[in-house]
Design a protein around this motif. Structure first.
Motif, short mmCIF file in Angstrom:
data_model
loop_
_atom_site.label_atom_id
_atom_site.label_comp_id
_atom_site.label_asym_id
_atom_site.label_seq_id
_atom_site.Cartn_x
_atom_site.Cartn_y
_atom_site.Cartn_z
N GLY A 82 16.11 30.63 -26.35
CA GLY A 82 16.02 29.82 -27.55
C GLY A 82 15.25 28.55 -27.32
O GLY A 82 14.97 28.15 -26.19
N THR A 83 14.91 27.93 -28.41
CA THR A 83 14.12 26.71 -28.40
C THR A 83 15.05 25.50 -28.55
O THR A 83 16.23 25.66 -28.88
CB THR A 83 13.13 26.71 -29.57
OG1 THR A 83 13.89 26.70 -30.79
CG2 THR A 83 12.22 27.94 -29.54
N PRO A 84 14.53 24.30 -28.36
CA PRO A 84 15.35 23.12 -28.63
C PRO A 84 15.86 23.08 -30.08
O PRO A 84 16.96 22.61 -30.33
CB PRO A 84 14.40 21.95 -28.34
CG PRO A 84 13.47 22.49 -27.33
CD PRO A 84 13.26 23.94 -27.72
N GLU A 85 15.05 23.60 -30.98
CA GLU A 85 15.50 23.66 -32.37
C GLU A 85 16.73 24.56 -32.49
O GLU A 85 17.66 24.24 -33.24
CB GLU A 85 14.38 24.19 -33.28
CG GLU A 85 13.19 23.27 -33.39
CD GLU A 85 12.11 23.48 -32.33
OE1 GLU A 85 11.00 23.00 -32.54
OE2 GLU A 85 12.37 24.11 -31.28
N ASP A 86 16.76 25.67 -31.74
CA ASP A 86 17.93 26.55 -31.73
C ASP A 86 19.14 25.82 -31.15
O ASP A 86 20.26 25.95 -31.65
CB ASP A 86 17.66 27.81 -30.90
CG ASP A 86 16.54 28.67 -31.46
OD1 ASP A 86 16.35 28.68 -32.70
OD2 ASP A 86 15.85 29.33 -30.66
N MET A 87 18.90 25.07 -30.08
CA MET A 87 19.99 24.32 -29.44
C MET A 87 20.55 23.27 -30.39
O MET A 87 21.77 23.10 -30.50
CB MET A 87 19.48 23.65 -28.16
CG MET A 87 19.08 24.63 -27.10
SD MET A 87 18.28 23.75 -25.73
CE MET A 87 17.59 25.13 -24.84
N GLN A 88 19.65 22.58 -31.09
CA GLN A 88 20.07 21.59 -32.06
C GLN A 88 20.92 22.24 -33.15
O GLN A 88 21.97 21.72 -33.53
CB GLN A 88 18.86 20.90 -32.67
CG GLN A 88 19.20 19.81 -33.65
CD GLN A 88 17.96 19.11 -34.21
OE1 GLN A 88 16.90 19.71 -34.33
NE2 GLN A 88 18.11 17.84 -34.53
N LYS A 89 20.50 23.38 -33.63
CA LYS A 89 21.24 24.10 -34.68
C LYS A 89 22.62 24.53 -34.18
O LYS A 89 23.62 24.39 -34.90
CB LYS A 89 20.43 25.32 -35.14
CG LYS A 89 21.14 26.20 -36.14
CD LYS A 89 20.76 25.85 -37.54
CE LYS A 89 21.25 26.86 -38.56
NZ LYS A 89 22.66 26.77 -38.85
N ARG A 90 22.68 25.04 -32.94
CA ARG A 90 23.98 25.44 -32.39
C ARG A 90 24.92 24.24 -32.29
O ARG A 90 26.11 24.34 -32.61
CB ARG A 90 23.80 26.12 -31.03
CG ARG A 90 23.22 27.53 -31.13
CD ARG A 90 23.35 28.29 -29.83
NE ARG A 90 22.49 27.78 -28.78
CZ ARG A 90 21.30 28.27 -28.46
NH1 ARG A 90 20.80 29.29 -29.13
NH2 ARG A 90 20.61 27.76 -27.47
N ALA A 91 24.39 23.10 -31.86
CA ALA A 91 25.22 21.89 -31.77
C ALA A 91 25.70 21.47 -33.16
O ALA A 91 26.87 21.12 -33.34
CB ALA A 91 24.42 20.76 -31.10
N GLN A 92 24.81 21.50 -34.14
CA GLN A 92 25.19 21.12 -35.50
C GLN A 92 26.24 22.07 -36.06
O GLN A 92 27.20 21.64 -36.70
CB GLN A 92 23.96 21.11 -36.40
CG GLN A 92 23.00 19.98 -36.11
CD GLN A 92 21.66 20.15 -36.80
OE1 GLN A 92 21.24 21.26 -37.14
NE2 GLN A 92 20.97 19.04 -36.98
N ASP A 93 26.05 23.38 -35.83
CA ASP A 93 27.01 24.37 -36.33
C ASP A 93 28.40 24.15 -35.72
O ASP A 93 29.41 24.20 -36.43
CB ASP A 93 26.53 25.79 -36.03
CG ASP A 93 25.33 26.19 -36.87
OD1 ASP A 93 25.00 25.48 -37.84
OD2 ASP A 93 24.70 27.23 -36.52
N LEU A 94 28.44 23.91 -34.42
CA LEU A 94 29.73 23.66 -33.77
C LEU A 94 30.37 22.37 -34.29
O LEU A 94 31.58 22.31 -34.49
CB LEU A 94 29.56 23.58 -32.25
CG LEU A 94 29.41 24.90 -31.52
CD1 LEU A 94 29.10 24.65 -30.05
CD2 LEU A 94 30.67 25.74 -31.66
N PHE A 95 29.54 21.36 -34.51
CA PHE A 95 30.08 20.09 -35.01
C PHE A 95 30.66 20.26 -36.42
O PHE A 95 31.67 19.63 -36.75
CB PHE A 95 29.01 19.00 -34.98
CG PHE A 95 29.53 17.65 -35.36
CD1 PHE A 95 30.53 17.04 -34.61
CD2 PHE A 95 29.04 16.98 -36.46
CE1 PHE A 95 31.02 15.78 -34.95
CE2 PHE A 95 29.52 15.74 -36.82
CZ PHE A 95 30.51 15.14 -36.06
#
Length: 131
Positions: A15-28
């Motif tokens: 995944g890309t940093p954008e994917d990582m950012q999305k995963r963090a946002q989803d968990l939050f």
């Protein structure tokens, strides 16, 4: 080790940093009172997008290192390249000079970072050797 499962979920795998950012946002969104997730989401939103991409690329490259010398050499070369970037100067201005803590990153979003710029930062041509 308290947050290792979250770190692995957000930053592990493909995944890309954008994917990582999305995963963090989803968990939050699922755990809005989690301070660690809040800090991650905030970091993605406020930190230099180019530096986030460099970190991501570093994770990919470092996976193949077999010696500490390789890692130290890359850190040295990255430092030489990164301190010449306008974002470095902007970060120093915002944090140390004006102390407004409001840097104006360029580009200002992860999806706007040109991957050819990443290639330039990781290119060691023309840089002095560490030793």
């Amino acid at each position: 080790y308290q947050h290792m499962s979250l770190i692995t979920h957000i930053f592990g795998g493909e995944g890309t940093p954008e994917d990582m950012q999305k995963r963090a946002q989803d968990l939050f969104c699922l755990r809005p009172k989690d301070i660690f997730l809040y800090q991650l989401v905030t970091a993605f939103a406020e930190r230099c997008p180019f530096s986030v991409k460099v970190f991501w690329r570093l994770l990919q490259v470092a996976h193949n290192f077999t010696t500490a010398d390789e890692a130290i050499s890359l850190d040295y070369h990255l430092a030489l390249r990164m301190i010449r970037r306008p974002d470095f100067v902007e970060g120093v201005r915002a944090l140390l000079v004006d102390k407004d803590k409001a840097p104006k990153w360029s580009p200002n979003r992860l999806d706007l970072v040109d991957n050819s710029l990443l290639e330039e930062v990781f290119n060691e041509d023309g840089l002095p050797p560490l030793r």
